[in-house]
Structures are given as structure tokens and as C-alpha cells.
Design a protein around this motif. Sequence first.
Motif, PDB file in Angstrom:
ATOM      1  N   ASP A  56       0.812  -1.218   0.000  1.00  0.00           N
ATOM      2  CA  ASP A  56       0.000   0.000   0.000  1.00  0.00           C
ATOM      3  C   ASP A  56       0.846   1.269   0.000  1.00  0.00           C
ATOM      4  O   ASP A  56       0.310   2.374   0.030  1.00  0.00           O
ATOM      5  N   GLN A 162     -14.415  -0.135 -11.077  1.00  0.00           N
ATOM      6  CA  GLN A 162     -13.450  -0.043  -9.986  1.00  0.00           C
ATOM      7  C   GLN A 162     -12.651  -1.331  -9.854  1.00  0.00           C
ATOM      8  O   GLN A 162     -13.144  -2.416 -10.164  1.00  0.00           O
ATOM      9  N   ASN A 164      -8.206  -2.757  -8.766  1.00  0.00           N
ATOM     10  CA  ASN A 164      -6.853  -2.455  -8.302  1.00  0.00           C
ATOM     11  C   ASN A 164      -5.829  -2.909  -9.334  1.00  0.00           C
ATOM     12  O   ASN A 164      -6.040  -3.902 -10.035  1.00  0.00           O
ATOM     13  N   ARG A 206       0.249  -1.295  -4.869  1.00  0.00           N
ATOM     14  CA  ARG A 206      -1.116  -1.417  -5.386  1.00  0.00           C
ATOM     15  C   ARG A 206      -1.739  -0.031  -5.517  1.00  0.00           C
ATOM     16  O   ARG A 206      -1.691   0.774  -4.593  1.00  0.00           O
ATOM     17  N   GLU A 208      -5.316   2.184  -6.935  1.00  0.00           N
ATOM     18  CA  GLU A 208      -6.753   2.049  -7.174  1.00  0.00           C
ATOM     19  C   GLU A 208      -7.110   2.492  -8.591  1.00  0.00           C
ATOM     20  O   GLU A 208      -6.675   3.547  -9.056  1.00  0.00           O
ATOM     21  N   ASP A 210     -10.238   3.662 -10.714  1.00  0.00           N
ATOM     22  CA  ASP A 210     -11.586   4.193 -10.482  1.00  0.00           C
ATOM     23  C   ASP A 210     -12.013   5.009 -11.693  1.00  0.00           C
ATOM     24  O   ASP A 210     -11.510   6.106 -11.920  1.00  0.00           O
TER      25      ASP A 210
END
Length: 282
Positions: A56, A162, A164, A206, A208, A210
Motif C-alpha cells: 500500500d 473499480q 486495483n 497497489r 486504485e 476508479d
Amino acid sequence: MAPSVEALGLKVSPLKYEEQIEPGSQKTGYVDVSNPNDGTVTVNTDVEAFRQTDIDGNLEYYEAERINKGIQFDVDQFQLAPREAARIFFAIDGSALPEGGVYAALLFSVDSEPPDEGEASSIGTTSRVGTLLILQNGDSGVRTGEISGVDVPLLQFGDGIQGNVEFTAADKARSIAFQPKLDSSLPIVGEREMDTGLVFPGNTRRFELDRTGSYIGVFPVEVTEGATGDTARSWVVAATGIWQILAPLILVVLIANLVLLRRFQKTSSLKKTAPRKKRRRS
């Protein structure tokens, strides 16, 4: 009563500082620090190394002797009056730093006073803010990597598409941490650049994906890395945005029409197959 950590917050600019230096050379930089509070604060300076700790992108700050020798502030401590700003200089000594990527945090902290006697706690707290310093000490660093995973669920509802995307930075000689350029692409609507962050050599991070909007149908979602053109694809079945409402209504209308059509066909078939009555002669 001692002020809270939030009240002691400082503002710094820039938040990230990137530079390439020649081996053994020296360079000077600065950070602007401001005090948005109503009281005078005493600010301490510090330099720590940092590294990526997980997928993250969380960072760990730690003491490193070579970083402390190679990057130093002009002052260890200074004061800021209410709503006052100061430009704080620091010096970089390339000969004291390791070659390749150098990652340091230029930190500013304010120690709060401990609560008065009789209050719940007698321990002061520290509020820290800072600038991330990313240096390439020597020849231009290698900034490359690959898309190592795309996790976009097959069924897509809600406000948009959405998922990842995982990106792994190469771990080669002269590799340096960098922020990759990733673009997501949908049919008809085209490409859009994704929000990404710093990825350290040999690490995976990672991000996102979107794509807010109204989409319907079965189509591929493509993600492309700008530097190498590396592309990954995932298919989705989508009914998002306004189509969440329209699609069920259209489906109900279609089903109703099919039912009516079947009934009409059945009635017509019965009429055609029904035996005709013979007329009697008078």
C-alpha cells in the motif's frame, strides 16, 4: 492547559523534492515552513532515511548514519511567531552519501508542553511534518517496471468501473524509486491517467483504478504503463451509474414483451388448429 498536537501543526512546502547530483558534489536546497497557529512555536529539525514497507506504499522512517552525514540542516532549532513563515536551508554532500538512490525525510517537529499538574496525563507529544527528498547520486537512475497484476471484478455495478492495479519496480543496477505513469482505457470513452505514488526498486505497490461514470455492456478494461507500453487487460460485465436504474427497467419491459408475444403466438396457434364446424344442408 497545553495545546493539542493538531493546534501545533506546521505546514511545509514542497512536500517532495527530487534532484540528481554528481558524485562528490555539493548542493543546497530549502524548505518553507509556516506556523498557522495563534501561538509561538519552537521547531526542531531532523533528517531520517525512509523506505517502502508494504504493497500500500506505507513508509518507515529510520536513522541512517550516512544520510545524517550527507544531508544536514543549517539550524537544529528555530522559532516561528503566529502565522510566520521561514525558509530553512539544508546542504547535500554527495561524497558522504551512498551512490544511486538516496531517500531522506526532512522533518520538522514541535514538542507540546506536558499537561498541567493534576490533569489526566503528564506526557508531552510530538507533531512531525516534512519533505520527502529523493536523490540520484551519480548517473541517471533506471526508472522502469511492469504491471504485475490487474484485479477488476467481472461484475461491475455502483458509480463506475473499480478495481486495483499492482505495479512492480525493477530491481537493477542504478534503479531508483519513481512514480509510474499508468493509464486506464475503456472503449469509446478512451484513456485516463491513474493516481499513482512512489514505488521503490524491487517492490510492488497497489493502486486504485476508479473510472466513475455510466457504463453498460461487456468490454475490456486496459491498463498501460507509459514508459514501456506494458499493457494488461481484464474483461467486465457492467451496468453502472444511470444504467443501474435503466437496465432493470429495460429488462422488465423486454420480459413483459416476450411474455405477451408468447401468449399472442399461442392464441394464434390455437385459432389456426381449431376444427371448423360443418354447415348443415337445408
